[in-house]
Structure formats: C-alpha cells, structure tokens
Design a protein around this motif. Sequence first.
Motif, PDB file in Angstrom:
ATOM      1  N   VAL A  22       0.440  16.525 -63.964  1.00  0.00           N
ATOM      2  CA  VAL A  22       0.736  16.778 -65.374  1.00  0.00           C
ATOM      3  C   VAL A  22      -0.022  15.748 -66.202  1.00  0.00           C
ATOM      4  O   VAL A  22       0.154  14.536 -66.004  1.00  0.00           O
ATOM      5  CB  VAL A  22       2.259  16.682 -65.639  1.00  0.00           C
ATOM      6  CG1 VAL A  22       2.568  16.942 -67.121  1.00  0.00           C
ATOM      7  CG2 VAL A  22       3.035  17.674 -64.752  1.00  0.00           C
ATOM      8  N   LEU A  75      10.773  16.307 -68.816  1.00  0.00           N
ATOM      9  CA  LEU A  75      11.708  16.620 -67.726  1.00  0.00           C
ATOM     10  C   LEU A  75      12.068  18.113 -67.780  1.00  0.00           C
ATOM     11  O   LEU A  75      12.117  18.780 -66.735  1.00  0.00           O
ATOM     12  CB  LEU A  75      12.968  15.755 -67.838  1.00  0.00           C
ATOM     13  CG  LEU A  75      13.983  15.976 -66.723  1.00  0.00           C
ATOM     14  CD1 LEU A  75      13.441  15.484 -65.380  1.00  0.00           C
ATOM     15  CD2 LEU A  75      15.312  15.287 -67.044  1.00  0.00           C
ATOM     16  N   PHE A  78       9.215  19.935 -66.261  1.00  0.00           N
ATOM     17  CA  PHE A  78       9.276  19.849 -64.791  1.00  0.00           C
ATOM     18  C   PHE A  78      10.283  20.879 -64.256  1.00  0.00           C
ATOM     19  O   PHE A  78      10.010  21.591 -63.299  1.00  0.00           O
ATOM     20  CB  PHE A  78       9.722  18.443 -64.344  1.00  0.00           C
ATOM     21  CG  PHE A  78       8.615  17.434 -64.177  1.00  0.00           C
ATOM     22  CD1 PHE A  78       7.691  17.199 -65.186  1.00  0.00           C
ATOM     23  CD2 PHE A  78       8.511  16.677 -63.015  1.00  0.00           C
ATOM     24  CE1 PHE A  78       6.691  16.237 -65.044  1.00  0.00           C
ATOM     25  CE2 PHE A  78       7.513  15.722 -62.849  1.00  0.00           C
ATOM     26  CZ  PHE A  78       6.600  15.501 -63.861  1.00  0.00           C
ATOM     27  N   ASP A  79      11.455  20.942 -64.893  1.00  0.00           N
ATOM     28  CA  ASP A  79      12.502  21.851 -64.414  1.00  0.00           C
ATOM     29  C   ASP A  79      12.069  23.307 -64.605  1.00  0.00           C
ATOM     30  O   ASP A  79      12.215  24.119 -63.699  1.00  0.00           O
ATOM     31  CB  ASP A  79      13.831  21.576 -65.131  1.00  0.00           C
ATOM     32  CG  ASP A  79      14.438  20.241 -64.690  1.00  0.00           C
ATOM     33  OD1 ASP A  79      14.038  19.722 -63.619  1.00  0.00           O
ATOM     34  OD2 ASP A  79      15.300  19.717 -65.415  1.00  0.00           O
ATOM     35  N   LEU A  83       9.000  21.937 -60.756  1.00  0.00           N
ATOM     36  CA  LEU A  83       8.252  20.817 -60.159  1.00  0.00           C
ATOM     37  C   LEU A  83       9.270  19.811 -59.644  1.00  0.00           C
ATOM     38  O   LEU A  83       9.840  19.049 -60.428  1.00  0.00           O
ATOM     39  CB  LEU A  83       7.353  20.139 -61.195  1.00  0.00           C
ATOM     40  CG  LEU A  83       6.364  21.018 -61.952  1.00  0.00           C
ATOM     41  CD1 LEU A  83       5.612  20.198 -62.997  1.00  0.00           C
ATOM     42  CD2 LEU A  83       5.391  21.673 -60.974  1.00  0.00           C
ATOM     43  N   GLU A  84       9.471  19.836 -58.338  1.00  0.00           N
ATOM     44  CA  GLU A  84      10.411  18.856 -57.784  1.00  0.00           C
ATOM     45  C   GLU A  84       9.837  17.445 -57.963  1.00  0.00           C
ATOM     46  O   GLU A  84      10.525  16.514 -58.347  1.00  0.00           O
ATOM     47  CB  GLU A  84      10.618  19.173 -56.304  1.00  0.00           C
ATOM     48  CG  GLU A  84      11.859  18.578 -55.723  1.00  0.00           C
ATOM     49  CD  GLU A  84      11.902  18.806 -54.242  1.00  0.00           C
ATOM     50  OE1 GLU A  84      12.182  17.817 -53.530  1.00  0.00           O
ATOM     51  OE2 GLU A  84      11.625  19.939 -53.794  1.00  0.00           O
ATOM     52  N   LYS A  85       8.545  17.344 -57.702  1.00  0.00           N
ATOM     53  CA  LYS A  85       7.815  16.088 -57.904  1.00  0.00           C
ATOM     54  C   LYS A  85       6.420  16.420 -58.411  1.00  0.00           C
ATOM     55  O   LYS A  85       5.863  17.456 -58.037  1.00  0.00           O
ATOM     56  CB  LYS A  85       7.650  15.343 -56.574  1.00  0.00           C
ATOM     57  CG  LYS A  85       8.803  14.462 -56.184  1.00  0.00           C
ATOM     58  CD  LYS A  85       8.445  13.702 -54.914  1.00  0.00           C
ATOM     59  CE  LYS A  85       9.553  12.745 -54.561  1.00  0.00           C
ATOM     60  NZ  LYS A  85       9.185  11.357 -54.639  1.00  0.00           N
ATOM     61  N   ALA A  86       5.861  15.540 -59.214  1.00  0.00           N
ATOM     62  CA  ALA A  86       4.472  15.730 -59.670  1.00  0.00           C
ATOM     63  C   ALA A  86       3.870  14.357 -59.940  1.00  0.00           C
ATOM     64  O   ALA A  86       4.587  13.356 -60.076  1.00  0.00           O
ATOM     65  CB  ALA A  86       4.436  16.571 -60.945  1.00  0.00           C
ATOM     66  N   LEU A  88       2.296  12.289 -62.757  1.00  0.00           N
ATOM     67  CA  LEU A  88       2.345  12.342 -64.217  1.00  0.00           C
ATOM     68  C   LEU A  88       1.379  11.293 -64.762  1.00  0.00           C
ATOM     69  O   LEU A  88       1.459  10.117 -64.380  1.00  0.00           O
ATOM     70  CB  LEU A  88       3.771  12.041 -64.697  1.00  0.00           C
ATOM     71  CG  LEU A  88       3.976  11.983 -66.213  1.00  0.00           C
ATOM     72  CD1 LEU A  88       3.705  13.333 -66.864  1.00  0.00           C
ATOM     73  CD2 LEU A  88       5.415  11.536 -66.527  1.00  0.00           C
ATOM     74  N   SER A  98       4.794   8.662 -70.408  1.00  0.00           N
ATOM     75  CA  SER A  98       4.814   8.693 -68.941  1.00  0.00           C
ATOM     76  C   SER A  98       5.588   7.497 -68.392  1.00  0.00           C
ATOM     77  O   SER A  98       6.327   7.623 -67.402  1.00  0.00           O
ATOM     78  CB  SER A  98       3.384   8.688 -68.384  1.00  0.00           C
ATOM     79  OG  SER A  98       2.684   9.816 -68.861  1.00  0.00           O
ATOM     80  N   ARG A 108      11.214  11.844 -59.562  1.00  0.00           N
ATOM     81  CA  ARG A 108      10.462  13.076 -59.820  1.00  0.00           C
ATOM     82  C   ARG A 108       8.944  12.858 -59.761  1.00  0.00           C
ATOM     83  O   ARG A 108       8.187  13.795 -59.957  1.00  0.00           O
ATOM     84  CB  ARG A 108      10.839  13.657 -61.203  1.00  0.00           C
ATOM     85  CG  ARG A 108      12.296  13.994 -61.383  1.00  0.00           C
ATOM     86  CD  ARG A 108      12.774  15.087 -60.445  1.00  0.00           C
ATOM     87  NE  ARG A 108      12.232  16.406 -60.722  1.00  0.00           N
ATOM     88  CZ  ARG A 108      12.817  17.319 -61.509  1.00  0.00           C
ATOM     89  NH1 ARG A 108      13.975  17.046 -62.076  1.00  0.00           N
ATOM     90  NH2 ARG A 108      12.272  18.509 -61.696  1.00  0.00           N
ATOM     91  N   LEU A 109       8.529  11.595 -59.538  1.00  0.00           N
ATOM     92  CA  LEU A 109       7.080  11.315 -59.592  1.00  0.00           C
ATOM     93  C   LEU A 109       6.504  10.997 -58.211  1.00  0.00           C
ATOM     94  O   LEU A 109       6.995  10.117 -57.508  1.00  0.00           O
ATOM     95  CB  LEU A 109       6.801  10.144 -60.542  1.00  0.00           C
ATOM     96  CG  LEU A 109       7.161  10.387 -62.014  1.00  0.00           C
ATOM     97  CD1 LEU A 109       6.618   9.263 -62.879  1.00  0.00           C
ATOM     98  CD2 LEU A 109       6.637  11.730 -62.507  1.00  0.00           C
TER      99      LEU A 109
END
Length: 255
Positions: A22, A75, A78-79, A83-86, A88, A98, A108-109
């Motif tokens: 992201v 956030l 992401f939801d 995106l469980e994790k990305a 950023l 960020s 989440r990162l």
Amino acid sequence: MKIQVNGLHMNVEESGSGQPLVLVHGFPLDHTIWKKTAQHLSPYFRVITPDLRGHGASDAPEGIYHMDLLAQDLLGLFDALHLEKAILAGQSMGGYVSLAFACAHPERLSGLGLIVTQAAADAPERRAGRYAQAQQVLTEGVASLVESMTPKMAVSSTARLATRRVMLKTSPAGVAGALQGMAERPDRTASLAELRMPALVIAGGADPIIPLERAQEMAALLPDAVLKVIPGVGHMPMLEAPAALARAFIARFAK
Ligand code: MLT
C-alpha cells in the motif's frame, strides 16, 4: 474504484499481484503520483494506491485530519480489501500516517516504508504557520499555498510542474484538514524502537523539505531498517526517480 471506509468514500487504485504493498501519497497530493513507480513494482507486488480523505477523488469532509484518523481510514481499507497483512509505505505526510498505523496496528504490517518523511513533530513556529495557512486556504483557496510549495517539491522542472498540477486540484477543506492534522501530530521518535517489522527508509539527497538527518535518525532507531538515499532527488522520488525507488522496494521486500 470507490470503497466505503470509516464513513467516507475512499478512492483506491490497484495493479499487479503478489504481496500487497500500500503506497500512501503526501500532502496535498493523490494516488496518481505513484503511477510510474507502480509500473515498476506491479510485476512483484499487488500495488494499492489510495487517496487519503480530502485528497484526490476521496471525500473531503470538513474538520481536522489527525494522522491517527487517516491511519484509521487505512485500517478500514485493509479490512475492506481483506488485507490481513501488507507492506505500508508513505511519502512525507503519507509517512506520518504510516507511522501512526504502524504504532497502532503493527500486527497488520509485513513491512514499513518511510519515504522522505520523519518521526519528529513540528517545531512551535512551524505548527503556528500551518494553522495560519489553513485559515488562509479556507478563505482564499489553495493557489497561493501551492505556488509557495512548488519550488521546494522537486529538483526537476518536469516533476515540479506535475506536482503543482496535482496540488492545485486538492480542495480547501482537504488542504486545511491535513495542515491542522500535521500540526497536531505527536513526536513518534520514542516509538521507533518498538516497530520490529522490516523497514525501508528512503531519503531524497536534495530534499529541502525533510533533511537527510531525519531519515538517518529513523533508520538508526528502527530495529530492522535499511536506509537508501537517492542522490540528486528532492521531495518527489516517485516522480523524479521512479525506477530507483522501485528497485529499493524490490530489493528490500520482494520474496
Ligand atoms: C508532505 O510533503 O506531505 C508535507 O509537505 C509534509 C510536511 O509539510 O511536513
């Protein structure tokens, strides 16, 4: 495409596939600044470029856009995109957002990119200047602020003009909301040591807005950071050196 997050319509574009990345634009810009960089990155990543509230084609509600609020919007993004994790990564104000996100939701990162940005808060005179600029923009429009910012944004005149075009499109409510939000952002220097995800810190070697020392300080305090200085580049590395910027991300994060 438009998605509904945190009570607003957020505009977001996507390209490529793979690990989600992201990319968050700075002030007062929008997702289009990433276009060239995204072309280099999309063979390696699912590149997601939102417009923050008040910017680009996202809604521009009135009020102060605290960095935590903008992180809360992300956030929601992401939801909404599952995106469980990305990874950023943000440029300048996008970096402030960020960092706010990384402090609030580190789980989440999978990575953090800090591009021509800083962890420090504003000095008192800078803060006062931002409030004055916000008032001016609300009464007179964005043009004079944009004209004063343009010469500092990029080294190359092509990148400067492209940046100016995007800045002029930003609404007074968006510009004022972001100015006040940046003025009120906390100093996050003490939190850097807690951010254990792999990090990439990018500095423009000729950036007059964020001095190189800010990047060096962040890279020294983050537990797992790589610092990359792109020589001869100002505050807009995604326009001035898109291939070099993308190479740094690929080297750091591509699997
Ligand atoms: C930005 O490029 O996002 C802003 O200029 C950052 C700032 O004013 O601190």
